[in-house]
Design a protein around this motif. Sequence first.
Motif, PDB file in Angstrom:
ATOM      1  N   MET A   1       6.123 -30.363   8.522  1.00 25.78           N
ATOM      2  CA  MET A   1       6.630 -29.525   7.448  1.00 25.78           C
ATOM      3  C   MET A   1       7.078 -28.203   8.047  1.00 25.78           C
ATOM      4  O   MET A   1       6.414 -27.640   8.906  1.00 25.78           O
ATOM      5  N   ILE A   2       8.219 -27.706   7.575  1.00 21.51           N
ATOM      6  CA  ILE A   2       8.743 -26.415   8.010  1.00 21.51           C
ATOM      7  C   ILE A   2       8.746 -25.500   6.795  1.00 21.51           C
ATOM      8  O   ILE A   2       9.325 -25.824   5.763  1.00 21.51           O
ATOM      9  N   THR A   3       8.109 -24.359   6.933  1.00 23.01           N
ATOM     10  CA  THR A   3       8.052 -23.421   5.821  1.00 23.01           C
ATOM     11  C   THR A   3       8.057 -21.990   6.328  1.00 23.01           C
ATOM     12  O   THR A   3       7.546 -21.698   7.397  1.00 23.01           O
ATOM     13  N   LEU A   4       8.665 -21.109   5.570  1.00 23.62           N
ATOM     14  CA  LEU A   4       8.612 -19.672   5.833  1.00 23.62           C
ATOM     15  C   LEU A   4       7.939 -18.955   4.677  1.00 23.62           C
ATOM     16  O   LEU A   4       7.889 -17.750   4.659  1.00 23.62           O
ATOM     17  N   GLY A   5       7.474 -19.694   3.705  1.00 17.92           N
ATOM     18  CA  GLY A   5       6.907 -19.067   2.532  1.00 17.92           C
ATOM     19  C   GLY A   5       7.956 -18.539   1.574  1.00 17.92           C
ATOM     20  O   GLY A   5       7.674 -17.694   0.738  1.00 17.92           O
ATOM     21  N   LEU A   6       9.191 -19.032   1.696  1.00 14.83           N
ATOM     22  CA  LEU A   6      10.264 -18.592   0.810  1.00 14.83           C
ATOM     23  C   LEU A   6      10.193 -19.350  -0.504  1.00 14.83           C
ATOM     24  O   LEU A   6       9.805 -20.520  -0.543  1.00 14.83           O
ATOM     25  N   SER A   7      10.600 -18.688  -1.553  1.00 15.50           N
ATOM     26  CA  SER A   7      10.587 -19.299  -2.884  1.00 15.50           C
ATOM     27  C   SER A   7      11.975 -19.267  -3.482  1.00 15.50           C
ATOM     28  O   SER A   7      12.809 -18.444  -3.110  1.00 15.50           O
ATOM     29  N   ASP A   8      12.199 -20.161  -4.444  1.00 20.67           N
ATOM     30  CA  ASP A   8      13.446 -20.114  -5.193  1.00 20.67           C
ATOM     31  C   ASP A   8      13.290 -19.099  -6.325  1.00 20.67           C
ATOM     32  O   ASP A   8      12.252 -18.438  -6.454  1.00 20.67           O
ATOM     33  N   ARG A   9      14.285 -18.968  -7.159  1.00 19.82           N
ATOM     34  CA  ARG A   9      14.244 -17.970  -8.235  1.00 19.82           C
ATOM     35  C   ARG A   9      13.183 -18.263  -9.283  1.00 19.82           C
ATOM     36  O   ARG A   9      12.755 -17.371 -10.006  1.00 19.82           O
ATOM     37  N   ALA A  10      12.739 -19.530  -9.356  1.00 22.88           N
ATOM     38  CA  ALA A  10      11.693 -19.903 -10.312  1.00 22.88           C
ATOM     39  C   ALA A  10      10.297 -19.707  -9.722  1.00 22.88           C
ATOM     40  O   ALA A  10       9.305 -20.008 -10.380  1.00 22.88           O
ATOM     41  N   GLY A  11      10.240 -19.231  -8.474  1.00 19.54           N
ATOM     42  CA  GLY A  11       8.951 -19.000  -7.834  1.00 19.54           C
ATOM     43  C   GLY A  11       8.369 -20.211  -7.130  1.00 19.54           C
ATOM     44  O   GLY A  11       7.244 -20.168  -6.635  1.00 19.54           O
TER      45      GLY A  11
END
Length: 169
Positions: A1-11
Amino acid sequence: MITLGLSDRAGRRVVLHEVNDENWRAVADVAPLDDQRRYVPALAARYLLLSWREGIWNSMAVCAEDTVVGHVMWGRDEDGSYWLGGMVIDGTEQGKGVGRAAVRTLMEWLAQRESCRELRLSYHPDNAVAARLYVSLGFQPTADSSGDEVVAALSVLDGRSKALNSPSP
Protein backbone atom coordinates in the motif's frame (compact mmCIF):
# COMPACT_ATOMS: atom_id res chain seq x y z
CA MET A 1 0.00 0.00 0.00
CA ILE A 2 1.22 3.50 -0.85
CA THR A 3 -0.11 6.36 1.21
CA LEU A 4 0.82 9.93 2.10
CA GLY A 5 -2.14 10.49 4.36
CA LEU A 6 -3.85 12.61 1.70
CA SER A 7 -7.61 12.89 1.66
CA ASP A 8 -10.18 13.79 -0.94
CA ARG A 9 -12.62 16.67 -0.44
CA ALA A 10 -15.00 14.37 1.47
CA GLY A 11 -12.25 13.56 3.97
CA ARG A 12 -11.70 10.00 2.72
CA ARG A 13 -8.09 8.82 2.87
CA VAL A 14 -6.80 8.10 -0.66
CA VAL A 15 -4.27 5.27 -1.01
CA LEU A 16 -2.80 3.19 -3.80
CA HIS A 17 -2.78 -0.61 -3.68
CA GLU A 18 -1.14 -3.07 -6.02
CA VAL A 19 -3.73 -4.73 -8.21
CA ASN A 20 -4.23 -8.25 -6.86
CA ASP A 21 -6.65 -11.18 -6.80
CA GLU A 22 -8.99 -9.34 -4.43
CA ASN A 23 -9.33 -6.00 -6.24
CA TRP A 24 -8.67 -6.53 -9.94
CA ARG A 25 -12.34 -6.88 -10.90
CA ALA A 26 -13.25 -3.61 -9.19
CA VAL A 27 -10.34 -1.88 -10.95
CA ALA A 28 -11.34 -3.36 -14.32
CA ASP A 29 -14.86 -1.93 -13.88
CA VAL A 30 -13.67 1.66 -13.31
CA ALA A 31 -15.19 3.81 -16.07
CA PRO A 32 -14.73 7.51 -16.89
CA LEU A 33 -17.49 9.96 -17.69
CA ASP A 34 -18.87 9.57 -21.22
CA ASP A 35 -17.27 12.80 -22.49
CA GLN A 36 -13.81 11.56 -21.42
CA ARG A 37 -13.85 8.36 -23.45
CA ARG A 38 -11.98 10.00 -26.30
CA TYR A 39 -9.02 10.46 -23.91
CA VAL A 40 -9.10 7.20 -21.94
CA PRO A 41 -10.51 3.71 -22.51
CA ALA A 42 -14.14 3.06 -21.67
CA LEU A 43 -12.96 0.80 -18.83
CA ALA A 44 -9.69 0.58 -16.91
CA ALA A 45 -9.49 -3.06 -17.99
CA ARG A 46 -7.40 -2.04 -21.03
CA TYR A 47 -4.73 -0.59 -18.75
CA LEU A 48 -4.72 -3.74 -16.63
CA LEU A 49 -4.05 -5.81 -19.72
CA LEU A 50 -1.22 -3.51 -20.77
CA SER A 51 0.36 -3.96 -17.35
CA TRP A 52 -0.02 -7.72 -17.27
CA ARG A 53 0.82 -8.52 -20.89
CA GLU A 54 3.59 -6.05 -21.73
CA GLY A 55 5.44 -6.00 -18.41
CA ILE A 56 6.35 -2.31 -18.75
CA TRP A 57 3.60 -0.70 -16.69
CA ASN A 58 2.62 -1.40 -13.09
CA SER A 59 -1.08 -0.99 -12.33
CA MET A 60 -2.29 0.44 -9.02
CA ALA A 61 -5.80 0.51 -7.59
CA VAL A 62 -6.82 3.97 -6.41
CA CYS A 63 -8.85 3.58 -3.23
CA ALA A 64 -10.83 6.08 -1.17
CA GLU A 65 -10.89 4.45 2.24
CA ASP A 66 -11.45 0.79 1.32
CA THR A 67 -13.34 1.34 -1.94
CA VAL A 68 -11.69 1.09 -5.37
CA VAL A 69 -12.46 4.34 -7.19
CA GLY A 70 -9.81 4.40 -9.90
CA HIS A 71 -6.70 3.15 -11.62
CA VAL A 72 -3.24 4.62 -12.21
CA MET A 73 -0.06 3.02 -13.45
CA TRP A 74 3.65 3.75 -13.49
CA GLY A 75 6.69 2.57 -15.41
CA ARG A 76 10.38 3.29 -15.88
CA ASP A 77 11.65 4.32 -19.29
CA GLU A 78 14.96 3.27 -20.83
CA ASP A 79 16.33 6.78 -20.18
CA GLY A 80 15.72 6.35 -16.43
CA SER A 81 12.69 8.63 -16.18
CA TYR A 82 9.61 7.38 -14.36
CA TRP A 83 6.24 7.70 -16.04
CA LEU A 84 2.76 8.09 -14.61
CA GLY A 85 0.00 6.87 -16.88
CA GLY A 86 -3.36 5.28 -17.31
CA MET A 87 -5.19 7.30 -14.70
CA VAL A 88 -8.92 6.74 -14.73
CA ILE A 89 -11.12 7.88 -11.86
CA ASP A 90 -14.61 6.42 -11.93
CA GLY A 91 -17.11 8.94 -13.27
CA THR A 92 -19.13 8.82 -10.04
CA GLU A 93 -16.02 9.81 -8.04
CA GLN A 94 -14.77 12.68 -10.16
CA GLY A 95 -14.63 16.23 -8.86
CA LYS A 96 -13.92 15.06 -5.31
CA GLY A 97 -10.13 15.46 -5.26
CA VAL A 98 -9.42 11.75 -5.63
CA GLY A 99 -7.35 12.15 -8.80
CA ARG A 100 -5.18 14.90 -7.31
CA ALA A 101 -4.52 12.87 -4.16
CA ALA A 102 -3.71 9.76 -6.22
CA VAL A 103 -1.27 11.58 -8.52
CA ARG A 104 0.44 13.35 -5.60
CA THR A 105 0.81 10.05 -3.76
CA LEU A 106 2.32 8.27 -6.77
CA MET A 107 4.60 11.24 -7.52
CA GLU A 108 6.08 11.25 -4.05
CA TRP A 109 6.47 7.47 -3.94
CA LEU A 110 8.33 7.45 -7.27
CA ALA A 111 10.42 10.50 -6.34
CA GLN A 112 11.78 8.63 -3.32
CA ARG A 113 13.39 6.00 -5.54
CA GLU A 114 17.15 6.53 -5.50
CA SER A 115 17.43 6.60 -9.28
CA CYS A 116 14.49 8.95 -9.90
CA ARG A 117 15.47 12.30 -11.36
CA GLU A 118 12.45 13.08 -13.54
CA LEU A 119 8.76 12.22 -13.65
CA ARG A 120 6.91 12.24 -16.96
CA LEU A 121 3.37 11.77 -18.18
CA SER A 122 1.35 12.45 -21.28
CA TYR A 123 -2.14 13.70 -22.00
CA HIS A 124 -4.23 14.62 -25.00
CA PRO A 125 -3.87 18.35 -25.81
CA ASP A 126 -7.68 18.77 -25.80
CA ASN A 127 -7.98 17.32 -22.29
CA ALA A 128 -8.04 20.65 -20.43
CA VAL A 129 -8.95 19.06 -17.08
CA ALA A 130 -5.88 16.80 -17.14
CA ALA A 131 -3.63 19.65 -18.32
CA ARG A 132 -4.77 21.91 -15.44
CA LEU A 133 -4.24 19.16 -12.87
CA TYR A 134 -0.76 18.26 -14.06
CA VAL A 135 0.43 21.86 -14.44
CA SER A 136 -0.91 22.65 -10.95
CA LEU A 137 1.29 19.80 -9.65
CA GLY A 138 4.41 21.24 -11.30
CA PHE A 139 4.54 19.30 -14.58
CA GLN A 140 5.57 21.40 -17.57
CA PRO A 141 4.90 20.49 -21.20
CA THR A 142 8.02 19.50 -23.13
CA ALA A 143 8.81 19.60 -26.84
CA ASP A 144 8.33 15.81 -26.92
CA SER A 145 5.15 14.01 -27.84
CA SER A 146 3.85 10.48 -27.46
CA GLY A 147 1.65 9.74 -30.42
CA ASP A 148 -0.91 12.54 -30.41
CA GLU A 149 -0.30 13.40 -26.73
CA VAL A 150 1.67 16.16 -25.03
CA VAL A 151 4.53 14.95 -22.83
CA ALA A 152 5.01 16.87 -19.58
CA ALA A 153 7.91 16.51 -17.13
CA LEU A 154 8.81 17.38 -13.57
CA SER A 155 12.35 17.33 -12.18
CA VAL A 156 12.94 15.49 -8.94
CA LEU A 157 15.52 16.77 -6.49
CA ASP A 158 16.67 14.99 -3.35
CA GLY A 159 13.88 12.42 -3.50
CA ARG A 160 11.03 14.94 -3.51
CA SER A 161 8.84 16.37 -6.17
CA LYS A 162 6.83 19.55 -5.93
CA ALA A 163 3.70 17.52 -5.17
CA LEU A 164 3.81 18.01 -1.41
CA ASN A 165 4.07 21.77 -1.88
CA SER A 166 0.94 21.83 -4.03
CA PRO A 167 -2.29 22.75 -2.30
CA SER A 168 -4.56 19.91 -1.31
CA PRO A 169 -8.15 19.80 -2.54
